[in-house]
Design a protein around this motif. Structure first.
Motif, PDB file in Angstrom:
ATOM      1  N   GLU A  29       8.718  10.844  -1.443  1.00 25.16           N
ATOM      2  CA  GLU A  29       9.287  10.291  -2.676  1.00 25.16           C
ATOM      3  C   GLU A  29       9.302   8.770  -2.609  1.00 25.16           C
ATOM      4  O   GLU A  29       8.993   8.086  -3.593  1.00 25.16           O
ATOM      5  N   LEU A  32       5.723   7.446  -3.040  1.00 19.86           N
ATOM      6  CA  LEU A  32       5.313   7.463  -4.444  1.00 19.86           C
ATOM      7  C   LEU A  32       5.858   6.245  -5.190  1.00 19.86           C
ATOM      8  O   LEU A  32       5.168   5.632  -6.006  1.00 19.86           O
ATOM      9  N   ARG A  33       7.103   5.906  -4.899  1.00 21.70           N
ATOM     10  CA  ARG A  33       7.692   4.722  -5.561  1.00 21.70           C
ATOM     11  C   ARG A  33       6.969   3.449  -5.138  1.00 21.70           C
ATOM     12  O   ARG A  33       6.742   2.545  -5.960  1.00 21.70           O
ATOM     13  N   LYS A  36       3.684   3.211  -6.978  1.00 18.45           N
ATOM     14  CA  LYS A  36       3.883   2.827  -8.379  1.00 18.45           C
ATOM     15  C   LYS A  36       4.187   1.348  -8.507  1.00 18.45           C
ATOM     16  O   LYS A  36       3.683   0.663  -9.411  1.00 18.45           O
ATOM     17  N   GLN A  39       0.875  -0.719  -6.614  1.00 18.30           N
ATOM     18  CA  GLN A  39      -0.438  -0.402  -7.169  1.00 18.30           C
ATOM     19  C   GLN A  39      -1.601  -0.730  -6.209  1.00 18.30           C
ATOM     20  O   GLN A  39      -2.524  -1.467  -6.563  1.00 18.30           O
ATOM     21  N   ASP A  69       0.806  14.407  -7.594  1.00 15.76           N
ATOM     22  CA  ASP A  69       1.756  13.444  -8.182  1.00 15.76           C
ATOM     23  C   ASP A  69       1.217  12.022  -8.108  1.00 15.76           C
ATOM     24  O   ASP A  69       1.345  11.244  -9.065  1.00 15.76           O
ATOM     25  N   ALA A  70       0.608  11.660  -6.975  1.00 18.12           N
ATOM     26  CA  ALA A  70       0.064  10.308  -6.825  1.00 18.12           C
ATOM     27  C   ALA A  70      -1.072  10.071  -7.816  1.00 18.12           C
ATOM     28  O   ALA A  70      -1.187   8.994  -8.411  1.00 18.12           O
ATOM     29  N   HIS A  71      -1.918  11.079  -7.995  1.00 22.67           N
ATOM     30  CA  HIS A  71      -3.040  10.924  -8.927  1.00 22.67           C
ATOM     31  C   HIS A  71      -2.555  10.829 -10.367  1.00 22.67           C
ATOM     32  O   HIS A  71      -3.060  10.002 -11.149  1.00 22.67           O
ATOM     33  N   GLU A  72      -1.595  11.651 -10.750  1.00 19.96           N
ATOM     34  CA  GLU A  72      -1.075  11.595 -12.111  1.00 19.96           C
ATOM     35  C   GLU A  72      -0.380  10.265 -12.378  1.00 19.96           C
ATOM     36  O   GLU A  72      -0.465   9.710 -13.477  1.00 19.96           O
ATOM     37  N   GLN A  73       0.274   9.730 -11.364  1.00 18.29           N
ATOM     38  CA  GLN A  73       0.976   8.454 -11.503  1.00 18.29           C
ATOM     39  C   GLN A  73       0.009   7.279 -11.526  1.00 18.29           C
ATOM     40  O   GLN A  73       0.223   6.294 -12.235  1.00 18.29           O
ATOM     41  N   GLN A  74      -1.052   7.386 -10.724  1.00 14.53           N
ATOM     42  CA  GLN A  74      -1.998   6.272 -10.562  1.00 14.53           C
ATOM     43  C   GLN A  74      -3.417   6.836 -10.490  1.00 14.53           C
ATOM     44  O   GLN A  74      -3.981   6.996  -9.405  1.00 14.53           O
TER      45      GLN A  74
END
Length: 413
Positions: A29, A32-33, A36, A39, A69-74
């Protein structure tokens, strides 16, 4: 180009029988932050993604959910992960076709074409920057097992075979790259001069035969993202040769340093900076150092009481070391009674007896804790008990080769 260097996640690891899933979830978690916020263009996972070759389902779910999750976010993030010595190379590669759709590359082993020519194309991966232009090339070097780098045309020398792989891959990378494109290597190996953490790093080959020279990585390689050693460090003081270390302390020997990932900045072929990003420790590891039983019981009584409003998953893991003059059959009962109502979770009691010197690997009942012994330790013990002396270096190396072969056979998912 900006690269996040991580390694040695060891998803699915247990600490003396206690699972660490909560700690790994907190790390992922947090990561992931960081992705984000900062970048980066690339995320590297330098081996030992899992703790064992057949990881539990929950550990696999953690990895693949994180990738999604990483791909959807970035969506423009490139992820590259390689197998370490704890991993099954075939298992790491099994979902590779699907993961490529998520800009994730999974490399588990090296392969050879005819005439002992390295299949370098599958190990050379383009690294796009935020604009989509290829800013560099990644040289992916999963843990090299003896069977992969020795044989009919390669010879029987393990280190020589490893050298051949590095030479051929670097030559292929230099031929492929354009001016201004960086070469970034990711490797899972024990480099000579690296500082090892006790208790939690499985030896690659007995007798330190696996310690590789830094000279394997030519100066044309701008940055080498290393995995295997759990303590963050430079190799021989070189800024471009780095271990990021594990994201959580995997044993009590890893309490004394801050865990981190590395934030790497490159400008063309030039390495600009390598900055640590410190990982918050979700659960502390606490050790009571060796002392007489009466002192240990008093220290336990002085520990903080349970806070009924606090999250019990964040309670520290506790190891207790007790110095005894003679065996105490009720040692565990005394320790557990002293810990009633205390905000810690006991995972191990280790007894040290007068005259034995340093802490040994026996539990409070005097029996050997098999979970603390490597296959090499067990082999050495059996040899010593059978023949009355220590196994010589050649015998240990022969055992290492057999062990590698068995591990490879059990890797098949």
């Amino acid at each position: 180009m900006r690269v996040f260097h991580t390694s040695d996640w060891h998803l699915g690891q247990t600490l003396h029988g206690q699972e660490r899933d909560y700690e790994h979830a907190c790390f992922l978690e947090w990561l992931l932050r960081q992705l984000k916020e900062k970048q980066p263009d690339v995320l590297l996972i330098a081996g030992d993604v899992f703790d064992i070759v057949n990881p539990p389902v929950k550990a696999q779910e953690r990895l693949y959910n994180f990738i999604v999750d990483a791909h959807e976010q970035q969506p423009q993030l490139t992820i590259i992960m390689i197998a370490g010595n704890h991993d099954s190379g075939s298992r790491i590669e099994l979902p590779a076709t699907l993961m490529k759709r998520l800009r994730t590359h999974a490399l588990g082993r090296v392969s050879w074409l005819d005439d002992s020519v390295l299949d370098s194309d599958r190990l050379l991966l383009p690294l796009p920057d935020s604009s989509g232009a290829i800013a560099g090339w990644c040289l992916a070097l999963p843990f090299l097992r003896p069977a992969e780098v020795t044989g009919l045309h390669l010879g029987d020398n393990y280190l020589h075979g490893i050298g051949r792989v590095h030479e051929m891959l670097i030559a292929a990378a230099q031929a492929k790259r354009q001016p201004g494109q960086a070469l970034v290597a990711i490797s899972h190996a024990h480099m000579a001069g690296g500082s090892v953490s006790e208790d939690s790093e499985r030896s690659l080959i007995i007798g330190n035969a696996e310690a590789l020279p830094a000279s394997l990585f030519d100066e044309c390689v701008s940055y080498v993202a290393l995995g295997h050693l759990h303590k963050p460090q430079r190799v021989n003081g070189e800024e471009r040769l780095r271990y990021s270390g594990s994201p959580i302390p995997l044993s009590f020997s890893e309490i004394g340093y801050q865990h981190q990932i590395l934030d790497v900045q490159l400008d063309g072929e030039r390495l600009v900076s390598v900055e640590p990003r410190l990982i918050p420790r979700a659960v502390n590891l606490q050790r009571l150092e060796s002392a007489p039983l009466a002192e240990i019981l008093q220290q336990l009584a002085d520990l903080p009481d349970v806070d009924l409003l606090a999250d019990t998953q964040r309670q520290p893991w506790l190891e207790v070391r007790v110095r005894l003059d003679e065996p105490q059959p009720d040692l565990r009962q005394q320790v557990e009674k002293a810990l009633q109502g205390k905000a810690v979770r006991l995972v191990r009691i280790a007894a040290e007896y007068a005259g034995r010197g340093a802490q040994d690997d026996r539990g409070e009942d005097g029996l050997v804790e098999l979970g603390q012994l490597t296959p090499q330790d067990l082999f050495s013990r059996v040899w010593r008990e059978s023949y009355g002396n220590d196994a010589d270096e050649q015998t240990l190396k022969d055992f290492a080769v057999l062990l590698q072969e068995v591990q490879q056979e059990t890797e098949q998912p």
